[in-house]
Enzyme design. Structure first.
Site, PDB file in Angstrom:
ATOM      1  N   CYS A 279      -0.333   4.183   2.041  1.00 33.94           N
ATOM      2  CA  CYS A 279      -0.187   3.899   3.641  1.00 33.94           C
ATOM      3  C   CYS A 279       1.271   4.212   3.992  1.00 33.94           C
ATOM      4  CB  CYS A 279      -0.632   2.562   4.136  1.00 33.94           C
ATOM      5  SG  CYS A 279      -2.163   1.741   3.182  1.00 33.94           S
ATOM      6  N   ASP A 280       2.169   3.637   3.356  1.00 35.23           N
ATOM      7  CA  ASP A 280       3.432   3.566   3.489  1.00 35.23           C
ATOM      8  C   ASP A 280       4.485   4.445   2.925  1.00 35.23           C
ATOM      9  OD1 ASP A 280       2.839   1.676   5.411  1.00 35.23           O
ATOM     10  OD2 ASP A 280       2.631   0.206   3.990  1.00 35.23           O
TER      11      ASP A 280
ATOM     12  N   CYS B 176       0.650  -1.391  -0.030  1.00 33.83           N
ATOM     13  CA  CYS B 176      -0.026   0.188   0.062  1.00 33.83           C
ATOM     14  C   CYS B 176       0.787   1.234   0.087  1.00 33.83           C
ATOM     15  CB  CYS B 176      -0.762  -0.156   1.355  1.00 33.83           C
ATOM     16  SG  CYS B 176      -1.842   1.383   1.220  1.00 33.83           S
TER      17      CYS B 176
END
Ligand code: NAP
Length: 308
Positions: free
Chosen positions: A137-138, A134
């Site tokens: 997300c990261d 992701c």
């Protein structure tokens, strides 16, 4: 034991749309959100192909709007995951997070799909230390660094473009000499100077140690050469598998785990159990098609209850 008229598993566009329709049909739907509240839309950036938003809309905002709309019309949204169920007779039984069991007259399975992993050495060992599925997300952790995105689909392109905005260099590792992604997404990739596509490249190993990822070993399919591309982050975007395991002992699935429904219908092989969204969609997998199938499932659940 609590008895629910329309129990919905999953909180993506399919689950929320089913909840909106079932609530407006006075069937008091209850959603159990699953582990990823909002589903895959929460891992995307701007959504430009959901009609009604001429400037595009952030995926998280879109799905949160759906949640608020479902709640406003009377759906109850609960945190929890259906971890087992008994669909052998009605009312169906569903156990939440391994402890609470509820009964349901109808069930709409809208549990979506989860990211696939490759199964190459280093991948699982370095998950969370440089391996991610992701980018939104990261990606933040890899600002001004070099990263690799694996895959040539729309997700891979979207992730690469997103990462190109913050990373120094993004390698896209594509296993064929062409991408599966839509032309529009491929054009976005081509417009980014700091994305380099490595064609005909097979990922062989994620290289790293306790400090994290240091590279991705790839094989050139044409020459057979193996080399390590130095990167500190590896983002996987190689497709998804349907989240049907909990229901698979009861409902029919295909060889890949997609729930099989009657042609042009959300009805499964069990009367009163319906499937909607990516858990049953082999072909389209779009937010709009998931929402539409959630609508169909709720209408069918309502008809089923009326017929009882
Ligand atoms: P996908 O379309 O199935 O693409 C998966 C990619 O990963 C393909 O390029 C595939 O290569 C590659 N791949 C699979 N296994 C691999 C392996 N073992 N090693 C290396 N590469 C591997 O999956 P997706 O990109 O997640 O998209 C899923 C669906 O969501 C699609 O229908 C897509 O259109 C949709 N989507 C739409 C948007 C949007 O419209 N904004 C955004 C994201 C996703 P091959 O091509 O060689 O099989």
């Amino acid at each position: 034991m609590e008895r629910i008229k329309v129990l919905i598993a999953g909180s993506g566009p399919a689950g929320y749309t089913a909840a909106i329709y079932a609530a407006r049909a006075n069937q008091a739907p209850v959603i159990y959100s699953g582990m990823e509240l909002g589903g895959q839309l929460t891992t995307t950036t701007v959504v430009e192909n959901f009609p009604g938003f001429p400037e595009g809309i952030d995926g998280t905002v879109l799905v949160d709007n759906m949640r608020r709309q479902a709640e406003r019309v009377g759906a109850e949204i609960r945190t929890g995951t259906i971890t087992s169920c008994d669909l052998s007779s009605r009312p169906f039984k569903a156990t939440i997070d391994g402890n609470l069991t509820v009964e349901a007259d109808t069930l709409i399975i809208a549990t979506g799909a989860s990211a696939k992993y490759l199964g190459i050495p280093g991948e699982q060992e370095l998950r969370g230390s440089g391996v991610s599925a992701c980018a939104t997300c990261d990606g933040f952790f890899y600002r001004k660094q070099d990263v690799a995105v694996i895959g040539g689909g729309d997700t891979a392109c979207e992730e690469a473009v997103y990462l190109a905005g913050m990373c120094r260099k993004v390698y896209m590792i594509v296993r064929r000499d062409q991408m599966r992604a839509s032309k529009a997404m491929q054009q976005k990739v081509a417009s980014k100077e700091n994305i380099e596509v490595l064609w005909n490249s097979l990922p062989k190993e994620v290289v790293g140690d306790l400090k994290g990822v240091s590279g991705i070993k790839i094989e050139d399919k044409i020459s057979g050469d193996i080399r390590t591309v130095p990167v500190s982050g590896v983002f996987l975007a190689v497709g998804h598998h349907p989240n049907s395991e909990v229901f698979a002992p009861w409902v029919k699935t295909d060889k890949d785990g997609y729930i099989i429904t009657e042609p042009d219908s959300p009805r499964t092989n069990i009367p009163g159990v319906f499937a909607a969204g990516d858990v049953m969609d082999v072909h389209y997998k779009q937010a709009i098609t998931a929402a539409a199938s959630g609508c169909r499932a709720a209408i069918e659940a309502d008809r089923f209850l009326q017929g009882q």
